[in-house]
Motif scaffolding. Sequence first.
Motif, PDB file in Angstrom:
ATOM      1  N   TYR A  52       0.691   0.807 -10.341  1.00  0.00           N
ATOM      2  CA  TYR A  52      -0.473   1.428  -9.718  1.00  0.00           C
ATOM      3  C   TYR A  52      -1.676   0.513  -9.819  1.00  0.00           C
ATOM      4  N   TYR A  53      -2.545   0.702  -8.867  1.00  0.00           N
ATOM      5  CA  TYR A  53      -3.767  -0.070  -8.731  1.00  0.00           C
ATOM      6  C   TYR A  53      -4.902   0.941  -8.610  1.00  0.00           C
ATOM      7  N   TYR A  54      -6.018   0.653  -9.228  1.00  0.00           N
ATOM      8  CA  TYR A  54      -7.167   1.544  -9.049  1.00  0.00           C
ATOM      9  C   TYR A  54      -8.451   0.735  -9.004  1.00  0.00           C
ATOM     10  N   GLN A  55      -9.449   1.336  -8.391  1.00  0.00           N
ATOM     11  CA  GLN A  55     -10.772   0.716  -8.369  1.00  0.00           C
ATOM     12  C   GLN A  55     -11.814   1.810  -8.272  1.00  0.00           C
ATOM     13  N   GLY A  56     -13.000   1.465  -8.710  1.00  0.00           N
ATOM     14  CA  GLY A  56     -14.109   2.412  -8.672  1.00  0.00           C
ATOM     15  C   GLY A  56     -14.472   2.793  -7.248  1.00  0.00           C
ATOM     16  N   VAL A  57     -14.874   4.025  -7.058  1.00  0.00           N
ATOM     17  CA  VAL A  57     -15.217   4.501  -5.717  1.00  0.00           C
ATOM     18  C   VAL A  57     -16.464   3.819  -5.158  1.00  0.00           C
ATOM     19  N   ASP A  58     -17.263   3.192  -6.014  1.00  0.00           N
ATOM     20  CA  ASP A  58     -18.493   2.557  -5.550  1.00  0.00           C
ATOM     21  C   ASP A  58     -18.308   1.100  -5.131  1.00  0.00           C
ATOM     22  N   LEU A  59     -17.118   0.528  -5.281  1.00  0.00           N
ATOM     23  CA  LEU A  59     -16.890  -0.849  -4.855  1.00  0.00           C
ATOM     24  C   LEU A  59     -16.852  -0.938  -3.335  1.00  0.00           C
ATOM     25  N   LYS A  60     -17.225  -2.076  -2.823  1.00  0.00           N
ATOM     26  CA  LYS A  60     -17.277  -2.263  -1.367  1.00  0.00           C
ATOM     27  C   LYS A  60     -15.941  -2.727  -0.780  1.00  0.00           C
ATOM     28  N   ILE A  61     -14.946  -2.978  -1.606  1.00  0.00           N
ATOM     29  CA  ILE A  61     -13.631  -3.424  -1.146  1.00  0.00           C
ATOM     30  C   ILE A  61     -12.875  -2.213  -0.607  1.00  0.00           C
ATOM     31  N   PRO A  62     -12.285  -2.320   0.593  1.00  0.00           N
ATOM     32  CA  PRO A  62     -11.522  -1.185   1.127  1.00  0.00           C
ATOM     33  C   PRO A  62     -10.358  -0.805   0.206  1.00  0.00           C
ATOM     34  N   VAL A  63     -10.194   0.474  -0.018  1.00  0.00           N
ATOM     35  CA  VAL A  63      -9.095   0.963  -0.847  1.00  0.00           C
ATOM     36  C   VAL A  63      -7.949   1.324   0.095  1.00  0.00           C
ATOM     37  N   ASN A  64      -6.939   0.471   0.108  1.00  0.00           N
ATOM     38  CA  ASN A  64      -5.776   0.736   0.942  1.00  0.00           C
ATOM     39  C   ASN A  64      -4.539   0.136   0.267  1.00  0.00           C
ATOM     40  N   TYR A  65      -3.384   0.456   0.782  1.00  0.00           N
ATOM     41  CA  TYR A  65      -2.137   0.017   0.161  1.00  0.00           C
ATOM     42  C   TYR A  65      -1.974  -1.497   0.207  1.00  0.00           C
ATOM     43  N   TYR A  66      -2.402  -2.120   1.283  1.00  0.00           N
ATOM     44  CA  TYR A  66      -2.305  -3.574   1.402  1.00  0.00           C
ATOM     45  C   TYR A  66      -3.087  -4.251   0.278  1.00  0.00           C
ATOM     46  N   ASN A  67      -4.330  -3.829   0.082  1.00  0.00           N
ATOM     47  CA  ASN A  67      -5.150  -4.418  -0.977  1.00  0.00           C
ATOM     48  C   ASN A  67      -4.593  -4.101  -2.371  1.00  0.00           C
ATOM     49  N   ALA A  68      -3.940  -2.964  -2.509  1.00  0.00           N
ATOM     50  CA  ALA A  68      -3.312  -2.636  -3.791  1.00  0.00           C
ATOM     51  C   ALA A  68      -2.172  -3.609  -4.093  1.00  0.00           C
ATOM     52  N   VAL A  69      -1.317  -3.866  -3.110  1.00  0.00           N
ATOM     53  CA  VAL A  69      -0.226  -4.836  -3.312  1.00  0.00           C
ATOM     54  C   VAL A  69      -0.815  -6.209  -3.598  1.00  0.00           C
ATOM     55  N   LEU A  70      -1.800  -6.601  -2.833  1.00  0.00           N
ATOM     56  CA  LEU A  70      -2.451  -7.895  -3.037  1.00  0.00           C
ATOM     57  C   LEU A  70      -3.061  -7.975  -4.437  1.00  0.00           C
ATOM     58  N   GLY A  71      -3.757  -6.931  -4.840  1.00  0.00           N
ATOM     59  CA  GLY A  71      -4.370  -6.903  -6.169  1.00  0.00           C
ATOM     60  C   GLY A  71      -3.348  -7.025  -7.285  1.00  0.00           C
ATOM     61  N   LEU A  72      -2.205  -6.373  -7.134  1.00  0.00           N
ATOM     62  CA  LEU A  72      -1.166  -6.438  -8.165  1.00  0.00           C
ATOM     63  C   LEU A  72      -0.503  -7.807  -8.239  1.00  0.00           C
ATOM     64  N   THR A  73      -0.522  -8.568  -7.144  1.00  0.00           N
ATOM     65  CA  THR A  73       0.138  -9.869  -7.148  1.00  0.00           C
ATOM     66  C   THR A  73      -0.767 -11.008  -7.582  1.00  0.00           C
ATOM     67  N   LEU A  74      -2.060 -10.768  -7.693  1.00  0.00           N
ATOM     68  CA  LEU A  74      -2.983 -11.839  -8.068  1.00  0.00           C
ATOM     69  C   LEU A  74      -2.845 -12.250  -9.529  1.00  0.00           C
ATOM     70  N   LYS A  75      -2.215 -11.416 -10.320  1.00  0.00           N
ATOM     71  CA  LYS A  75      -1.983 -11.671 -11.739  1.00  0.00           C
ATOM     72  C   LYS A  75      -3.283 -11.973 -12.496  1.00  0.00           C
ATOM     73  N   GLU A  76      -4.327 -11.245 -12.143  1.00  0.00           N
ATOM     74  CA  GLU A  76      -5.566 -11.346 -12.898  1.00  0.00           C
ATOM     75  C   GLU A  76      -5.314 -10.816 -14.305  1.00  0.00           C
ATOM     76  N   GLU A  77      -6.182 -11.122 -15.235  1.00  0.00           N
ATOM     77  CA  GLU A  77      -5.964 -10.710 -16.623  1.00  0.00           C
ATOM     78  C   GLU A  77      -5.920  -9.198 -16.795  1.00  0.00           C
ATOM     79  N   TRP A  78      -6.517  -8.452 -15.878  1.00  0.00           N
ATOM     80  CA  TRP A  78      -6.527  -6.999 -15.989  1.00  0.00           C
ATOM     81  C   TRP A  78      -5.284  -6.364 -15.362  1.00  0.00           C
TER      82      TRP A  78
END
Length: 116
Positions: A52-78
């Motif tokens: 699962y991926y989550y982000q704050g409702v106040d962020l300007k990044i669109p919350v969608n499934y594509y960005n969730a997959v992308l976010g999970l693959t970036l392997k950021e420390e979080w």
Amino acid sequence: MNEALKLLNNIRVFSQLEPLKLDERYNELALRQARKKAFNIYTEIDSIGESYYYQGVDLKIPVNYYNAVLGLTLKEEWIDEDAYRQIKCKTCTLVGFGKAKNDNNEYLFIVFDSEE
């Protein structure tokens, strides 16, 4: 959802893994899991993998499934290593997506048909 599935399967191709198929039962399960997470209800799934991926409702990044997959693959420390590893599940064939939000965050779940 279709763009997220395409991205997910493109990532899997690079690891020489079979593409996943979208499954309505797993979409429903992912939606239930997202709602449980959004409303802080303890949840555990046996023998089914999830990321699962989550982000704050106040962020300007669109919350969608594509960005969730992308976010999970970036392997950021979080990013949880297990969530990333699940995307490359060797035994998975089916996948589902679901999302829910509360006052603070939006949660996007990806549910796989087995646990890696």
